[in-house]
Design a protein around this motif. Structure first.
Motif, mmCIF file in Angstrom:
data_model
loop_
_atom_site.group_PDB
_atom_site.id
_atom_site.type_symbol
_atom_site.label_atom_id
_atom_site.label_comp_id
_atom_site.label_asym_id
_atom_site.label_seq_id
_atom_site.Cartn_x
_atom_site.Cartn_y
_atom_site.Cartn_z
ATOM 1 N N GLU B 367 0.837 -1.179 0.000
ATOM 2 C CA GLU B 367 0.000 0.000 0.000
ATOM 3 C C GLU B 367 0.882 1.242 0.000
ATOM 4 O OE1 GLU B 367 -3.080 0.254 -0.381
ATOM 5 O OE2 GLU B 367 -3.748 -1.804 -0.067
ATOM 6 N N GLN B 368 0.729 2.056 -1.003
ATOM 7 C CA GLN B 368 1.467 3.299 -0.986
ATOM 8 C C GLN B 368 0.633 4.279 -0.191
ATOM 9 O OE1 GLN B 368 1.806 2.550 -5.214
ATOM 10 N NE2 GLN B 368 3.477 4.001 -5.167
ATOM 11 N N LEU B 371 -1.650 8.017 -1.056
ATOM 12 C CA LEU B 371 -2.317 8.124 -2.354
ATOM 13 C C LEU B 371 -3.815 8.367 -2.177
ATOM 14 C CD1 LEU B 371 -0.583 5.395 -4.521
ATOM 15 C CD2 LEU B 371 -0.393 7.866 -4.701
ATOM 16 N N ALA B 372 -4.410 7.674 -1.191
ATOM 17 C CA ALA B 372 -5.847 7.845 -0.977
ATOM 18 C C ALA B 372 -6.151 9.262 -0.506
ATOM 19 C CB ALA B 372 -6.346 6.829 0.041
ATOM 20 N N ARG B 374 -4.408 11.867 -1.176
ATOM 21 C CA ARG B 374 -4.211 12.752 -2.332
ATOM 22 C C ARG B 374 -5.449 12.720 -3.216
ATOM 23 N NH1 ARG B 374 0.080 11.067 -6.551
ATOM 24 N NH2 ARG B 374 -1.003 12.102 -8.233
ATOM 25 N N ALA B 375 -5.966 11.515 -3.443
ATOM 26 C CA ALA B 375 -7.160 11.383 -4.277
ATOM 27 C C ALA B 375 -8.343 12.093 -3.624
ATOM 28 C CB ALA B 375 -7.480 9.911 -4.500
ATOM 29 N N LEU B 416 -12.823 7.219 1.659
ATOM 30 C CA LEU B 416 -11.947 6.723 0.595
ATOM 31 C C LEU B 416 -10.703 6.048 1.152
ATOM 32 C CD1 LEU B 416 -12.380 6.978 -2.468
ATOM 33 C CD2 LEU B 416 -10.624 8.727 -2.442
ATOM 34 N N SER B 420 -9.935 2.094 0.584
ATOM 35 C CA SER B 420 -8.828 1.634 -0.245
ATOM 36 C C SER B 420 -7.929 0.674 0.516
ATOM 37 C CB SER B 420 -8.018 2.818 -0.748
ATOM 38 O OG SER B 420 -7.430 3.476 0.340
#
Lengths: 272, 557
Positions: B367-368, B371-372, B374-375, B416, B420
């Motif tokens: 899992e990076q 990223l979630a 950021r989204a 989110l 994720s």
């Protein structure tokens, strides 16, 4: 002695550069790696996909990156079949769909905001943008290191880094009143500013029999629709065939979808 | 950590089947609210038919044919709950809202004023049942400790109160079944832990809360760990998390002045979101988590509203902004006589019950992180540009038509980041494997993830036309192809004609497959045949014929 040390130095710098290049890419399915330079998707690049099967191909391009943790934004009308993501094994939990109203003024601004936040942006929206807006979007995309995949849609001023033309679809599994759609063989041709490889046509199965992508089998896939019906049909109704030749279902569906009746319909009339 | 031996005396007000009532349904409607294929609440009549919380959707529909399936609408629930809170405001100034439909307050103050626990609790039950006007029943419970008060409310008669005398919570809980412990936590992971523990205890022969309470605390912690200790405290009529005696530092409060004053909920909610994020950032910087927040709203005319929101888990930014939105919505869109007279001029968020943050475990492999987030930030920006409702997330539901299998839900209704990191729900494979799975696992497979019988076989179409595109299907003699009532095609299809366009040759077709859905529900009923067609240019579509009319419903691109 000195040459050995020198060699070591060169080796080190080369690996560092290779690592950096790796960080500037997103992974791609092994079966598609041969189609793109250096076998990966360059961050900040713009890809355009056209032809019959464009949507599937775009999903196939994005699939591996999303599976490995990237987020994908799909900018598309509500009719976009998100269920198709499952055929390409794309985890839906990292997919967000944006439905931008067609008459919205700040469309480009919204797309730019999407590009900021997502590694992969699938643009399947038919919105027309001005040249300057398109250039700004491309610049934004390059700067943010996202991958913008445009599916069909109107032409943009700058040529895409890579352009994929999907053509000659051949479905298998479906007969005359029996079976069901299983897999499709398509031909993909790659072009574009970043593509310096040999011009050749890649044949792949899209989707393959169990979903996903697979290289097309060496022997032509059994295409059942050539079995018996159409030939006899052509024999019995040649006039009909002549009259119906050249109709473009693609354009027809577009017309039906968007309700455009202006230039598109005129062009269609000209073809027919 | 010394274990607390005291429990605050608490009154819990619980409105029955509130998620259904919040959606505007009456107790005599047969309705249930379903989340992730499980019933979470049902109306009175549905409950009598055996539709209870925890049931699978299909099973619920089997027990109560004609069941109205609802999605939870927390905003509507909160809006409907606002009048209840208003009448309670007359009893006590400090009401904690656990969730829409359930709130609690400290008994001591109002009880002294209104003449004892029994009188005050009965009074609360009476004024609330008047306020909700028969749309559901209210249950009031007073006891030492939250768990005991909740149980008392659950055992109270409709529109009445049940008061457990001071110091008698342990005795009150003692004969109750041990299974109640499993309902003590809403968080799925902790709930699972509790369920496992209850399973072990009942197999050990401890079938009542009293038997469990008699165990030594040391033995419980040795066998069941932290979760066991919490449950042990509940069973003994104590609180696992007593309120902290000191007030949180004032600098943790965040506030924003709205100039010009804001009149619409969505505008205020937009500001609230930023405020909630700032609040959580402040807490995180100090390593504090917060289980109770006070949200205050002021208007330009000096009216103000302060509500306490409580959560089992530490609050996240999105949870706080949700509650701000509900509160604002309840006030601004509630009954006209309760609405503020002016625009909103100030929003305040203040922590009320803080503790050291336990932290959240981030994904370990692959899992990076970030990223979630950021989204999510990017989604918020697009919402700011275009409006709320622009972003949607797909969810696997299951159904026979392509548009039913994966539905898209508003991004506002999911977290989110959490989503994720949650494990993926596997979608079913090909039809053959689905059938094999049904046979192998004896239909025990989850109905959501497995493919439906009668579903379009994979691959899924990439475009689902809505509305569908009307077409004509002609046979070789250019006569329309008809389908009989039993789904038998009269002639072989040869041409496809799309509204006044040149026809296209049909090269292959499947089926026709007869589909007869929802025959028990006239407005959703669908009786049609479906076919997959391959056209001359290699393009494939899904066409349906319903009452003699052919249409393209989906295409493969």
């Amino acid at each position: 002695m000195r040459s050995a040390a020198h060699l070591e130095l060169v080796r080190e710098s080369v690996t560092t550069a290779a690592n950096l290049a790796h960080e500037r890419t997103l992974p791609i399915l092994p079966d598609l790696a041969a189609m793109v330079p250096s076998g990966a998707l360059q961050r900040g690049s713009t890809l355009a996909v056209h032809g019959v099967g464009a949507t599937s191909f775009a999903l196939a391009l994005a699939g591996q990156a999303v599976r490995e943790g990237s987020f994908m934004a799909v900018i598309a009308p509500p009719s976009f079949g998100l269920a198709a993501c499952l055929d390409f094994d794309i985890p839906l939990r990292r997919v967000v769909q944006f439905v931008l109203p067609s008459n919205v003024e700040n469309w480009a601004q919204a797309v730019a905001a999407v590009v900021d936040g997502f590694d992969v942006v699938l643009l399947a929206d038919r919105h027309r943008v001005s040249n300057s807006q398109a250039r700004q979007l491309l610049a934004r995309n390059r700067e943010r290191g996202s991958i913008l995949i445009r599916v069909e849609g109107p032409a943009w001023p700058d040529a895409a880094d890579l352009r994929f033309d999907v053509s000659s679809p051949e479905w298998s599994g479906l007969g005359q009143g029996h079976g069901h759609l299983l897999a499709r063989k398509v031909a993909v041709q790659v072009a574009g500013r970043r593509y310096h490889g040999r011009q050749r046509v890649h044949e792949i199965m899209l989707p393959a029999h169990q979903g996903g992508v697979a290289p097309a089998p060496a022997l032509p896939a059994p295409v059942t629709h050539l079995a018996s019906g159409p030939t006899s049909l052509v024999a019995t109704a040649p006039a009909v065939v002549g009259r119906f030749a050249g109709a473009d279902i693609d354009a027809m569906l577009d017309v039906a979808d968007t309700g455009h009746t202006g230039e598109d319909a005129a062009g269609l009339d000209a073809i027919a | 950590m010394p274990l607390p031996e005291m429990a605050e005396r608490l009154t819990v007000v619980s409105c029955r089947s509130w998620p259904v009532v919040g959606c505007g349904y009456q107790p005599h409607d047969v309705a249930a609210v379903v989340v992730a294929n499980r019933v979470i609440a049902s109306s009175l009549v549905a409950e009598q038919l055996g539709v209870v919380a925890g049931l699978r959707r299909r099973e619920a529909q089997r027990r109560a044919p004609g069941l109205i399936i609802l999605s939870p609408d927390l905003a509507a629930e909160a809006r409907a709950f606002e009048p209840v809170l208003r009448v309670l405001d007359d009893l006590t100034p400090r009401i904690e809202i656990d969730k829409p439909g359930q709130c609690s307050f400290l008994t001591r103050g109002p009880s002294r004023y209104f003449g004892g626990d029994q009188a005050m609790s009965e009074r609360a039950a009476r004024v609330i049942s008047d306020a909700i006007g028969g749309s559901t029943s209210v249950h009031v419970g007073t006891a030492d400790g939250r768990f005991a008060a909740l149980r008392a409310a659950a055992l109270a008669e409709p529109n009445r109160a049940r008061v457990v005398p001071a110091g008698a919570s342990a005795a009150f809980l003692s004969p109750l079944p041990i299974g109640l412990l499993a309902g003590g936590d809403q968080d799925p992971a902790k709930r699972k832990q509790l369920e496992d523990m209850v399973d072990v205890l009942s197999r050990l022969g401890l079938s009542s809360l009293g038997a469990f309470a008699d165990l030594e605390a040391g033995d419980v912690i040795a066998r069941f760990g932290a979760a066991g200790v919490r449950a042990h405290l509940w069973a003994r009529g104590l609180d696992d998390r007593p309120g902290s005696p000191e007030d949180p530092p004032a600098e943790l409060e965040v506030a924003i002045d709205l100039d010009p004053p804001v009149l619409r909920v969505d505008q205020a909610a937009f500001v609230a979101k930023a405020l909630a994020e700032e609040f959580i950032r402040k807490l995180n910087a100090r390593g504090i988590s917060c289980a109770r927040v006070a949200i205050g709203v002021e208007t330009e005319h000096g009216e103000s509203q302060l509500r306490l929101w409580r959560s089992e888990e530490a609050f996240s930014a999105s949870a706080i902004s949700d509650r701000m939105r509900w509160q604002l919505d309840g006030w601004l869109s509630g009954p006209v006589r309760l609405r503020p007279t002016g625009g909103l001029s100030r929003l305040v968020v203040r922590p009320d019950d803080i503790s050291v943050a336990a932290g959240r475990q981030l994904g370990f492999w692959g899992e990076q992180t970030g990223l979630a987030e950021r989204a999510a930030r990017s989604i918020a920006r697009v919402q700011g540009i275009i409006g709320v409702g622009v972003a949607r997330v797909p969810e696997v539901r299951g159904g026979r038509s392509p548009s039913d299998r994966v539905v898209s839900i508003a991004v506002e209704s999911v977290d989110l980041v959490e989503r994720s990191t949650a494990p993926d729900r596997k979608a079913g494979g090909q039809v053959a494997s689905a059938i094999a799975g049904v046979v192998a696992e004896g239909l025990l497979v989850d109905g959501v993830t497995q493919r439906w019988i009668g579903e379009l076989p994979a691959p899924a179409p990439t475009t689902v036309h809505s509305p569908s595109i009307m077409i004509d299907v002609l046979d070789a003699n250019e006569q329309p192809v008809m389908v009989s009532g039993r789904g038998i095609m009269i002639a072989e299809p040869a041409w496809l004609v799309l509204a006044r366009q040149a026809p296209l040759a049909i090269q292959g077709w499947s089926g026709p497959w007869l589909l007869d859905e929802c025959w028990w529900q006239p407005e959703r009923r669908r009786r049609q045949v479906r076919m997959q067609l391959v056209l001359a240019d290699g393009r494939a579509i899904v066409a349906t014929c319903q009452q003699g009319q052919w249409a393209i419903v989906a295409s493969y691109d």
